[in-house]
Structures are given as C-alpha cells and as structure tokens.
Design a protein around this motif. Structure first.
Motif, PDB file in Angstrom:
ATOM      1  N   LYS A 278      30.067   7.449  67.585  1.00 45.10           N
ATOM      2  CA  LYS A 278      31.354   7.621  66.926  1.00 45.10           C
ATOM      3  C   LYS A 278      31.133   8.188  65.521  1.00 45.10           C
ATOM      4  N   LYS A 279      31.937   9.172  65.154  1.00 45.31           N
ATOM      5  CA  LYS A 279      31.752   9.834  63.864  1.00 45.31           C
ATOM      6  C   LYS A 279      31.923   8.866  62.699  1.00 45.31           C
ATOM      7  N   GLU A 280      32.766   7.872  62.862  1.00 44.35           N
ATOM      8  CA  GLU A 280      32.992   6.891  61.800  1.00 44.35           C
ATOM      9  C   GLU A 280      31.750   6.056  61.506  1.00 44.35           C
ATOM     10  N   ASP A 281      30.799   6.057  62.464  1.00 46.59           N
ATOM     11  CA  ASP A 281      29.583   5.251  62.307  1.00 46.59           C
ATOM     12  C   ASP A 281      28.389   6.047  61.799  1.00 46.59           C
ATOM     13  N   ILE A 282      28.461   7.361  61.862  1.00 40.82           N
ATOM     14  CA  ILE A 282      27.262   8.187  61.731  1.00 40.82           C
ATOM     15  C   ILE A 282      26.542   8.014  60.399  1.00 40.82           C
ATOM     16  N   GLU A 283      27.265   7.676  59.315  1.00 39.77           N
ATOM     17  CA  GLU A 283      26.628   7.528  58.010  1.00 39.77           C
ATOM     18  C   GLU A 283      26.132   6.112  57.739  1.00 39.77           C
ATOM     19  N   LYS A 284      26.370   5.189  58.659  1.00 41.62           N
ATOM     20  CA  LYS A 284      25.924   3.805  58.459  1.00 41.62           C
ATOM     21  C   LYS A 284      24.405   3.729  58.603  1.00 41.62           C
ATOM     22  N   PRO A 285      23.755   2.784  57.904  1.00 41.74           N
ATOM     23  CA  PRO A 285      22.284   2.746  57.858  1.00 41.74           C
ATOM     24  C   PRO A 285      21.602   2.714  59.225  1.00 41.74           C
TER      25      PRO A 285
END
Length: 321
Positions: A278-285
């Motif tokens: 999911k794009k909303e997750d992509i920047e999470k560590p």
C-alpha cells in the motif's frame, strides 16, 4: 466466548490470519488439536490458545538462540539482529522461498521486524492486503485480455487504494509431463484431446489463474478436462503427481521441475513475480527496510545461488496504481 466453543477451519483461519488450507495443514501435522463431526473438522477455542502459546514459546527460544549466535559471530550476516521485543504483526504473503529469505533478512535489519509468513496464493493475498490482514502481498497474476501481469488485478482487488508494485523476479511457467513425454503433449491445445489427465492448483493461485485464462482463450471448458477439479497447493506437489504417473499434465514453474526427478518441463511463458505494498505504507521504516533488502547485493547473491530466477529487474518499481 466459551473455551470449548467449536469453530470451523475457516473461522480459525480468520482468527489466526492465515489461509484455510494452512489450518488444514496444521491439523494434519498435529500442531492444532481437532475433532470431526461426520466429515467436518471442528476446533475448540482452547486448542487455538494452546497453539498460539506453543508458537510464542518457540519464537522466544529461537530469538534467544539467535542472540547467542549473533553475540559471538556478528559478522556472519550483513545486518544486526533487532530487539526481540519487536512486533509480530507484520505479515508477508506468498509461497515462493525467496519470501522466506526476505523474512530472515528483515529480522536482522536495523529497521526491520520479525515477519510472519502466510503461504496463500496471489489472489487471496491481494484480498488479504485489501482487508489489512497482511502488510505485503505478492502476485504473479496474468490477465489474458491485456497480456499484463499483476497491474489489472491490483486495480480490481484494491479498489480505492493506491499501491506500489515492486518487481522481484521473472520465472518460467510451463507444463510438467512424465520423462520422455509418453503422451506427446506439446501445448495447452493438447487438453482438447481425450485421455489426458491433469492435476490443478488451488483457486486463487497465480498458476491456476494462468491456466484458466489460457483455457478461456482456447475455448476449452475446464470441467471437460479429466482431473481439473483435483487440486494441490504447491508446484512441487503437482510435479510429484506427474512424476508418480498419477496424471499426465500439470502447470508449474521451471524451478520446481528441476527439483523433481522423472518429469520434463515444456516452457509456456515468463511470468512477473512482484511485491504489492500500500502506498500509504511505503515510507514507513519496516517497508523501507524491505526495499533496501531486496535491492541489496547480499539478497541478490543468495537468490542467484538458489537459481531459477531472472533477477535483472529486482527491486524496480513496476507501477503505482
């Protein structure tokens, strides 16, 4: 809820966030106690609690062993083992062995997590991602109308959700036949012939969808094929059935065919095996750690050693939906 409340395998799968087939596998192995009412499997809630408690103890034991090993041999792996208090709510869905390797690397990454593995097929994996039951799904779903892999299915199964598709590998899919090809099978067209028996993959798997899409294009009805309704849950299982002479024909990847003696492999097409996040997750560590791992030399070298993968585009973003 009462501790002796009887649950179906589907209800147990929902509680444990795994596939129904995995529940049957755990029952068969004796890892979850069960009983039968007629021909129906039933599992009590107390037995689910017992299974979860056993799993937690096993995880703690493995973590402690890993800590001992890593305290004396920290150079044995490119990443340091993370704190053992990390969350166990990170699930990677898919059946390829490269995902087991990814989960191991992720456990040792500084920004990683101890990931759980869900061994379900591509279609069900995307469905689970849509419902938030897994964090990463994988797919190798071919759309016969567009001749595209994965993108059409991600758009349909994740409506209203922006997703990032990251390429892992290309794998060859093809036909398994007995050594020497005694039935003279050359293509899917041969399924129109009488006397050809097959074994199928489970509904929702990328391989099953590949077969069904080709049958539709060829105007062949699956129910007219002997063995179409018989299902197995891995490439190795169907390859083994062909090698034992139980059936004449199965679909699977080239890698599995190299692991089973007594069969020949007839190439059908190259498939794209890809991660869906999911794009909303992509920047999470944790997700950034996944991307770093699959783009690392260490990960690629390990997959090269296994063989059977075209890794030329490993880690590249295929599409954003």
């Amino acid at each position: 809820m009462e501790k002796d409340f009887a649950l179906t395998p589907l209800e147990v799968a929902a509680i444990l966030k795994i596939s129904k087939n995995k529940v049957y596998e755990l029952v068969k192995k004796g890892e979850i106690n069960s009983y039968r009412v007629g021909n129906k499997v039933r599992i009590e809630l107390k037995d689910i609690d017992e299974y979860k408690n056993k799993s937690r103890k096993l995880q703690i034991t493995r973590q402690n062993n890993d800590e001992v090993v890593n305290s004396s041999t920290t150079s044995a792996h490119p990443y340091q083992l993370q704190d053992t208090k990390s969350s166990y709510g990170f699930v990677i869905c898919g059946q390829d062995i490269m995902l087991d390797i990814l989960a191991r690397f992720l456990q040792h990454h500084p920004n990683g997590v101890q990931a759980l593995r869900s061994y379900t097929g591509s279609y069900d994996g995307l469905y689970a991602l849509y419902h938030g039951n897994v964090q990463i799904a994988t797919a190798h779903l071919w759309d016969g109308e567009t001749n595209q892999y994965n993108i059409p299915y991600v758009k349909r199964l994740l409506p209203g959700i922006s997703a990032v598709i990251v390429h892992l590998a290309n794998r060859k899919q093809g036909i398994y036949v007995a050594k020497g090809n005694p039935k003279g099978i050359n293509s899917l067209e041969d399924l129109k012939r009488p006397g050809i028996t097959i074994i199928n993959r489970e509904l929702g798997s990328g391989t099953r969808i590949l077969l069904d899409e080709h049958l539709k294009k060829l105007g062949i009805k699956g129910n007219n094929i002997d063995g179409y309704g018989r299902e197995c849950f891995s490439h190795l299982a169907v390859a083994s059935a062909v090698a034992r002479g139980e059936v004449d024909f199965a679909i699977g990847n080239e890698k599995a065919s190299q692991q089973v003696s007594g069969i020949d492999f007839i190439p059908l097409q190259a498939e794209s095996y890809e991660l869906v996040i999911k794009k909303e997750d992509i920047e999470k560590p944790h997700f950034q750690a996944v991307l770093q791992i699959i783009r690392s030399d260490e990960f690629k070298l390990e997959l090269d050693g296994i063989g059977g993968y075209d890794l030329s585009n490993l880690g590249k973003i295929t599409a954003e939906t």
